[in-house]
Design a protein around this motif. Structure first.
Motif, PDB file in Angstrom:
ATOM      1  N   ALA A 117      33.124  28.611  22.882  1.00 26.33           N
ATOM      2  CA  ALA A 117      32.090  28.419  23.902  1.00 26.33           C
ATOM      3  C   ALA A 117      32.481  29.096  25.212  1.00 26.33           C
ATOM      4  O   ALA A 117      31.658  29.791  25.838  1.00 26.33           O
ATOM      5  N   LEU A 118      33.726  28.926  25.634  1.00 32.67           N
ATOM      6  CA  LEU A 118      34.172  29.572  26.874  1.00 32.67           C
ATOM      7  C   LEU A 118      34.190  31.085  26.734  1.00 32.67           C
ATOM      8  O   LEU A 118      33.853  31.820  27.674  1.00 32.67           O
ATOM      9  N   ALA A 119      34.576  31.585  25.554  1.00 31.70           N
ATOM     10  CA  ALA A 119      34.622  33.034  25.340  1.00 31.70           C
ATOM     11  C   ALA A 119      33.225  33.641  25.369  1.00 31.70           C
ATOM     12  O   ALA A 119      33.022  34.729  25.929  1.00 31.70           O
ATOM     13  N   VAL A 120      32.255  32.969  24.765  1.00 28.62           N
ATOM     14  CA  VAL A 120      30.877  33.483  24.768  1.00 28.62           C
ATOM     15  C   VAL A 120      30.328  33.517  26.187  1.00 28.62           C
ATOM     16  O   VAL A 120      29.727  34.517  26.622  1.00 28.62           O
ATOM     17  N   PHE A 121      30.546  32.447  26.948  1.00 28.91           N
ATOM     18  CA  PHE A 121      30.049  32.398  28.323  1.00 28.91           C
ATOM     19  C   PHE A 121      30.749  33.435  29.193  1.00 28.91           C
ATOM     20  O   PHE A 121      30.127  34.120  30.009  1.00 28.91           O
ATOM     21  N   SER A 122      32.052  33.576  29.011  1.00 28.30           N
ATOM     22  CA  SER A 122      32.815  34.523  29.809  1.00 28.30           C
ATOM     23  C   SER A 122      32.533  35.966  29.390  1.00 28.30           C
ATOM     24  O   SER A 122      32.539  36.870  30.224  1.00 28.30           O
ATOM     25  N   GLY A 123      32.301  36.199  28.102  1.00 32.87           N
ATOM     26  CA  GLY A 123      32.069  37.554  27.628  1.00 32.87           C
ATOM     27  C   GLY A 123      30.677  38.065  27.914  1.00 32.87           C
ATOM     28  O   GLY A 123      30.482  39.264  28.151  1.00 32.87           O
ATOM     29  N   LEU A 124      29.683  37.181  27.906  1.00 31.83           N
ATOM     30  CA  LEU A 124      28.306  37.608  28.093  1.00 31.83           C
ATOM     31  C   LEU A 124      27.921  37.769  29.552  1.00 31.83           C
ATOM     32  O   LEU A 124      27.068  38.596  29.886  1.00 31.83           O
ATOM     33  N   LEU A 127      29.558  36.310  35.796  1.00 35.40           N
ATOM     34  CA  LEU A 127      29.879  35.084  36.516  1.00 35.40           C
ATOM     35  C   LEU A 127      30.831  34.222  35.691  1.00 35.40           C
ATOM     36  O   LEU A 127      31.793  33.656  36.225  1.00 35.40           O
ATOM     37  N   GLY A 128      30.581  34.130  34.375  1.00 37.08           N
ATOM     38  CA  GLY A 128      31.480  33.373  33.521  1.00 37.08           C
ATOM     39  C   GLY A 128      32.866  33.970  33.487  1.00 37.08           C
ATOM     40  O   GLY A 128      33.870  33.244  33.479  1.00 37.08           O
ATOM     41  N   GLU A 129      32.956  35.297  33.454  1.00 34.52           N
ATOM     42  CA  GLU A 129      34.268  35.937  33.477  1.00 34.52           C
ATOM     43  C   GLU A 129      35.010  35.618  34.760  1.00 34.52           C
ATOM     44  O   GLU A 129      36.212  35.317  34.744  1.00 34.52           O
ATOM     45  N   ASP A 130      34.305  35.665  35.898  1.00 31.69           N
ATOM     46  CA  ASP A 130      34.948  35.385  37.179  1.00 31.69           C
ATOM     47  C   ASP A 130      35.432  33.940  37.269  1.00 31.69           C
ATOM     48  O   ASP A 130      36.481  33.662  37.854  1.00 31.69           O
ATOM     49  N   LEU A 131      34.697  33.015  36.668  1.00 29.43           N
ATOM     50  CA  LEU A 131      35.044  31.602  36.774  1.00 29.43           C
ATOM     51  C   LEU A 131      36.071  31.155  35.742  1.00 29.43           C
ATOM     52  O   LEU A 131      36.861  30.245  36.017  1.00 29.43           O
ATOM     53  N   ILE A 132      36.074  31.784  34.565  1.00 30.35           N
ATOM     54  CA  ILE A 132      36.842  31.244  33.437  1.00 30.35           C
ATOM     55  C   ILE A 132      38.052  32.087  33.076  1.00 30.35           C
ATOM     56  O   ILE A 132      39.136  31.559  32.832  1.00 30.35           O
ATOM     57  N   ASP A 133      37.880  33.413  33.040  1.00 30.33           N
ATOM     58  CA  ASP A 133      38.894  34.248  32.404  1.00 30.33           C
ATOM     59  C   ASP A 133      40.262  34.137  33.068  1.00 30.33           C
ATOM     60  O   ASP A 133      41.281  34.024  32.384  1.00 30.33           O
ATOM     61  N   SER A 134      40.316  34.187  34.387  1.00 33.85           N
ATOM     62  CA  SER A 134      41.625  34.126  35.056  1.00 33.85           C
ATOM     63  C   SER A 134      42.326  32.803  34.786  1.00 33.85           C
ATOM     64  O   SER A 134      43.551  32.754  34.587  1.00 33.85           O
TER      65      SER A 134
END
Length: 294
Positions: A117-124, A127-134
């Motif tokens: 779920a986190l990967a889909v939100f961060s990959g798509l 904003l998700g990448e900025d909030l989750i990936d780091s």
């Protein structure tokens, strides 16, 4: 007159030179076209894959019967087999396998769901990448074993810390692979989908997620392997059932045969779930031809 004769002779020659007409309903035998690699003859792959384990067991048996490997250090294959049969007959081994499988699959389901779920939100979404990936990149470097004291404080010494440890261990491989799969989808396919007028939901469903599926299955294989490693550590924490519990008891009484039985069971269970993922790859990725080795 001569012109008519010449014309008729030319038509006759043309009919004689023309190929015979095919019947109205020809029955052409179907022939399956196989790749060149499949037509090679040799030792079947199943036998070749078993050669390594059989050779290893043979060397182990040879070292045991010659006394090079004492029974106090490592029990021989015959002793291990008799111990496994005894544990199976008493019901201890089947119960331990069921308990360990339940823990591993529960932790994988929880951790895998969160990671995907986190990967889909961060990959798509950027904003998700900025909030989750780091944050995920930072947390994945923390050793999971180091979190056992905190998990015991938070959840006690029951089943919860064991499942939480497996969930933490399996979430990151799936996150990394699904995220990389989404971001590595061919941009040409995305542009083609936009040209065809696909909506964002249709683009995600028909282009991006199928393109990320190969990486997702690789992440699933990694997560399954790591789940068994986390299970070994988790079952050392006040376990009252499971393969780790049997191993802990055997360690107290220096029963190397039982310890080897537990290790072999861990290995066989891991091999079984990996085989299941391979079958999923063949079914879900049938549309994607790939190199299978020379």
């Amino acid at each position: 007159m001569s012109t008519a004769l010449d014309l008729s002779s030319r038509q006759a020659a043309t009919r004689a030179a023309a190929p015979p007409a095919l019947p109205e309903n020809p029955r052409i035998a179907r022939q399956r076209i196989l790749p060149a690699s499949a037509e090679r003859r040799g030792i079947p792959r199943g036998i070749r894959r078993m050669a390594g384990p059989v050779l290893l067991v043979g060397i182990w048996h040879l070292l045991s019967v010659t006394g090079t490997l004492p029974a106090e250090v490592l029990a021989g294959p015959g002793t291990v087999l008799s111990s496994a049969a005894k544990l199976w007959g008493t019901g201890e081994l089947p119960d331990a396998m069921v308990a360990s499988l339940r823990r591993a699959l529960s932790g994988l389901a929880i951790g895998g769901s969160i990671g995907v779920a986190l990967a889909v939100f961060s990959g798509l979404f950027r904003l998700g990448e900025d909030l989750i990936d780091s944050t995920m990149q930072m947390l994945r470097t923390v050793p999971n074993v180091a979190l056992i004291p905190l998990l015991i404080i938070w959840f006690g010494i029951g089943e919860e810390p064991k499942i939480a440890l497996i969930a933490l261990a399996t979430a990151f491989p799936l996150y990394l692979n699904v995220y990389a799969g989404i971001r590595n989808v061919d941009q040409t396919l995305v542009e083609a989908g936009r040209t065809l007028g696909l909506s964002r939901a249709a683009m995600i469903r028909n282009v991006i997620l199928p393109g990320a599926l190969p990486n997702a299955l690789v992440g699933l294989r990694y997560s399954l392997g790591i789940s068994w490693l986390a299970l070994v550590f988790g079952e050392q924490v006040n376990a009252t059932e499971g393969i780790g519990y049997l191993m802990s008891n055997a360690r107290e009484f220096f029963q190397t045969d039982v310890i080897v039985v537990c290790l072999v069971v861990y290995a066989l269970l891991g091999l079984a779930v990996d085989f299941i993922v391979r079958l999923l790859e063949k079914v879900l990725l049938a549309w994607r031809p790939a190199f299978t080795g020379a």
